[in-house]
Enzyme design. Structure first.
Site, mmCIF file in Angstrom:
data_model
loop_
_atom_site.group_PDB
_atom_site.id
_atom_site.type_symbol
_atom_site.label_atom_id
_atom_site.label_comp_id
_atom_site.label_asym_id
_atom_site.label_seq_id
_atom_site.Cartn_x
_atom_site.Cartn_y
_atom_site.Cartn_z
ATOM 1 N N ASP A 1 0.849 -1.190 0.000
ATOM 2 C CA ASP A 1 0.000 0.000 0.000
ATOM 3 C C ASP A 1 0.889 1.246 0.000
ATOM 4 O O ASP A 1 1.646 1.486 0.945
ATOM 5 C CB ASP A 1 -0.890 -0.018 1.241
ATOM 6 C CG ASP A 1 -1.935 1.078 1.228
ATOM 7 O OD1 ASP A 1 -1.956 1.879 0.273
ATOM 8 O OD2 ASP A 1 -2.730 1.144 2.187
ATOM 9 N N ASP B 1 -3.249 2.507 -5.934
ATOM 10 C CA ASP B 1 -2.151 2.595 -4.975
ATOM 11 C C ASP B 1 -1.939 1.345 -4.128
ATOM 12 O O ASP B 1 -1.138 1.343 -3.201
ATOM 13 C CB ASP B 1 -2.353 3.797 -4.045
ATOM 14 C CG ASP B 1 -3.668 3.746 -3.299
ATOM 15 O OD1 ASP B 1 -4.517 2.896 -3.647
ATOM 16 O OD2 ASP B 1 -3.857 4.544 -2.366
ATOM 17 N N GLU B 2 -2.648 0.257 -4.438
ATOM 18 C CA GLU B 2 -2.504 -0.975 -3.664
ATOM 19 C C GLU B 2 -2.374 -2.170 -4.607
ATOM 20 O O GLU B 2 -2.948 -2.185 -5.690
ATOM 21 C CB GLU B 2 -3.719 -1.201 -2.759
ATOM 22 C CG GLU B 2 -4.017 -0.067 -1.793
ATOM 23 C CD GLU B 2 -5.274 -0.331 -0.985
ATOM 24 O OE1 GLU B 2 -5.453 -1.475 -0.510
ATOM 25 O OE2 GLU B 2 -6.097 0.595 -0.852
#
Length: 397
Positions: free
Chosen positions: A11, A107-108
């Site tokens: 993350d 974003d992960e």
């Protein structure tokens, strides 16, 4: 002895704000956030750095509220194309350690590094190497959760931030995991958490020891899934989105510049995602039988739902219609920040399909497929802005 998988959840910390700070080194040490246009009524905080977080600035709140908490907050405009570029770069680093990488929003990502341990070491050692590589090459930090399944790996990446590695092994389930609030569990959004609280379930441990029949009565099939997640029995694979030959799934997601509210917003949001998914399916000459959607609310809490379709689909219209139907069956009126669509159980696009009795949509389906291919050719030749679908009505997504 259990031969567990080794799953990572990576993350990126304050992703939008961290990327913007690369272009503004003079703002180091100052509270910084990325947000919408302050002159617009719906300007909100999209991301914040650690300094802003100390003042209580929260993702999803109005800019004026954040400014009241932190008068010296520096608000920078968003640059989504830049974030997409960095997301690709980060996932390229992940792919150096394993071919099994599943993006979960911009974003992960989940990584299955089970087969990589002989090359790079333990799960923690791999996580630390990835964190160091991303920081050295891109100037960004990530938090990584390491566990034996996706749900607990995600829980680990949320447990300690920023720039940290957290390992949740089987010995940590009762000692740590079961003591955490049930709202921290993946797929437990605010609405689900409120319902669980009314049932006297406040921690993940409470959920793990709950009566399955009671959960089934209250949540249907999802109740059994929640119980399995809390017990650590999630065995879902890390899907490699974007594969073509022998693909397991093809999908895409988008985090929006503002909250989506109402039917028109949701339709436009799914439209933005469906266009990309349809394009990739057509290019790969594939259709899919199982549709999955990912929804994140303004606080970035996630919900994932899927359904088996009677026939494989790939067209823009079919993706939107089925996604909206699944969305309405599982979501309240809460604001939405991110939407994702993926198709699995893929089959070649020209695979014969048994027509249903009295079917009237066979020819229209063929026409929609042909329309999708025609639009793709126009975009490839004249650019993405040359033609768009009629219900793409929101310009600031």
């Amino acid at each position: 002895m259990i031969n567990d998988r080794t799953i990572l959840h990576c993350d990126l910390n304050g992703f939008y704000a961290s990327v913007e700070m690369l272009s503004h080194p003079e703002l180091a040490g100052l509270p910084v956030a990325v947000g919408g246009d302050p002159s617009k009524r719906k300007g909100i905080i999209l991301a914040k750095n650690e300094e802003a977080k100390k003042f209580g600035v929260a993702t999803g709140e109005a800019l004026w509220v954040a400014k009241r908490k932190c008068p010296k907050l520096v608000v920078l405009p968003s640059h989504h194309k830049l974030y997409e570029e960095y997301s690709i770069k980060v996932n390229e680093i992940y792919s150096r350690f394993t071919s099994q990488v599943e993006p979960f929003g911009i974003d992960e990502s989940w990584l299955d590094v089970s087969a990589s341990r002989k090359l790079f070491g333990t799960g923690k050692e791999i996580a630390d190497k990835i964190r160091e590589t991303v920081k050295r090459e891109l100037g960004l930090t990530i938090s990584v959760g390491v566990s034996f399944n996706k749900v607990f790996a995600k829980l680990g990446s949320d447990y300690k931030k920023p720039d940290a590695t957290t390992v949740f092994g089987r010995a940590d389930i009762e000692k740590i995991v079961h003591k955490l609030p049930v709202k921290d569990l993946l797929y437990v959004g605010k609405k689900t958490a409120d319902t669980l609280h009314k049932l006297g379930i406040y921690t993940i441990g409470d959920l793990a020891s709950s009566n399955e029949a009671m959960l089934l009565r209250r949540f249907g099939k999802f109740g059994a899934e929640l119980l399995a997640y809390a017990k650590g029995e999630d065995n879902s694979p890390v899907a490699c989105y974007g594969e073509t030959e022998e693909a397991k799934s093809i999908g895409n997601s988008h985090t929006f510049a503002r909250d989506l509210l109402g039917d028109e917003d949701i339709a436009a949001g799914f439209g933005k995602v469906a266009e990309n998914v349809s394009k990739r399916l057509i290019e790969a000459n594939l259709k899919g039988y199982v549709l999955s959607i990912v929804i994140k609310d303004a606080n970035l809490s996630s919900l994932v739902r899927q359904k088996k379709l009677n026939k494989p689909i790939s067209s823009y219209k079919d993706l939107i219609n089925n996604s909206i139907e699944l969305f309405k069956a599982n979501w309240d009126n809460s604001p939405v920040r991110m939407l994702g669509i993926s198709l699995s159980q893929l089959t070649p696009a020209d695979t014969p399909v048994q027509a249903e009795l009295f079917e009237t949509k066979l020819h229209s389906t063929k026409a929609e497929d042909a329309l999708g291919k025609a639009i793709l050719k126009i975009k490839d030749k004249y650019g993405n802005s040359a033609i768009n679908f009629a219900n793409r009505s929101i310009k600031d997504l």
